[in-house]
Design a protein around this motif. Structure first.
Motif, PDB file in Angstrom:
ATOM      1  N   ARG A  97       0.828  -1.206   0.000  1.00 49.59           N
ATOM      2  CA  ARG A  97       0.000   0.000   0.000  1.00 49.59           C
ATOM      3  C   ARG A  97       0.862   1.255   0.000  1.00 49.59           C
ATOM      4  O   ARG A  97       0.573   2.220  -0.705  1.00 49.59           O
TER       5      ARG A  97
ATOM      6  N   ILE B  25      -2.403   3.761  -0.888  1.00 48.18           N
ATOM      7  CA  ILE B  25      -3.774   3.368  -1.226  1.00 48.18           C
ATOM      8  C   ILE B  25      -4.414   2.699  -0.017  1.00 48.18           C
ATOM      9  O   ILE B  25      -3.740   2.209   0.880  1.00 48.18           O
TER      10      ILE B  25
ATOM     11  N   ASP C 167      -6.653   0.031   2.343  1.00 48.20           N
ATOM     12  CA  ASP C 167      -6.605  -1.416   2.554  1.00 48.20           C
ATOM     13  C   ASP C 167      -7.611  -2.135   1.654  1.00 48.20           C
ATOM     14  O   ASP C 167      -7.290  -3.148   1.035  1.00 48.20           O
TER      15      ASP C 167
ATOM     16  N   THR D 133      -8.869  -1.165  -1.195  1.00 54.96           N
ATOM     17  CA  THR D 133      -8.417  -1.084  -2.590  1.00 54.96           C
ATOM     18  C   THR D 133      -7.311  -2.095  -2.852  1.00 54.96           C
ATOM     19  O   THR D 133      -7.329  -2.798  -3.873  1.00 54.96           O
ATOM     20  N   ALA D 134      -6.353  -2.186  -1.941  1.00 52.52           N
ATOM     21  CA  ALA D 134      -5.245  -3.135  -2.109  1.00 52.52           C
ATOM     22  C   ALA D 134      -5.756  -4.570  -2.128  1.00 52.52           C
ATOM     23  O   ALA D 134      -5.347  -5.375  -2.976  1.00 52.52           O
TER      24      ALA D 134
END
Length: 91
Positions: free
Chosen positions: A35, A41, A43, A45-46
């Motif tokens: 991230r 980004i 969590d 989204t990752a």
């Protein structure tokens, strides 16, 4: 905390650029480090990128492990080229 150095927008970003940018990271990174590598980004989204297999990774005992080379492969991919336009922070 690791610091990321940003170069000018006109700098050609190729594999060598990202290898130098990510030298402070270990060979295999965790989800948190991943991230950070993508500019912080979220969590969710990752994890979504992992679930959709956009980023090659290992999932061992509820832990995502991503070789740094695979992070660079993703950052150089067509998906990331399109996706980064939506991101608030760009690498």
């Amino acid at each position: 905390m690791l610091t990321i150095r940003f170069l000018g927008a006109d700098t050609m970003k190729n594999r060598k650029y990202y290898e130098q940018l990510y030298t402070e990271y270990p060979t295999v990174v965790t989800l948190i480090q991943f991230r950070q590598m993508l500019g912080g980004i979220g969590d969710t989204t990752a994890r979504k990128l992992m679930r959709e297999n956009r980023v090659k990774h290992y999932y061992i005992r509820h832990t995502y492990l991503i070789p740094k080379d695979w992070v660079i492969d993703y950052v150089l991919s067509e998906h990331y080229a399109e996706y980064r336009e939506q991101l608030k922070v760009q690498v």
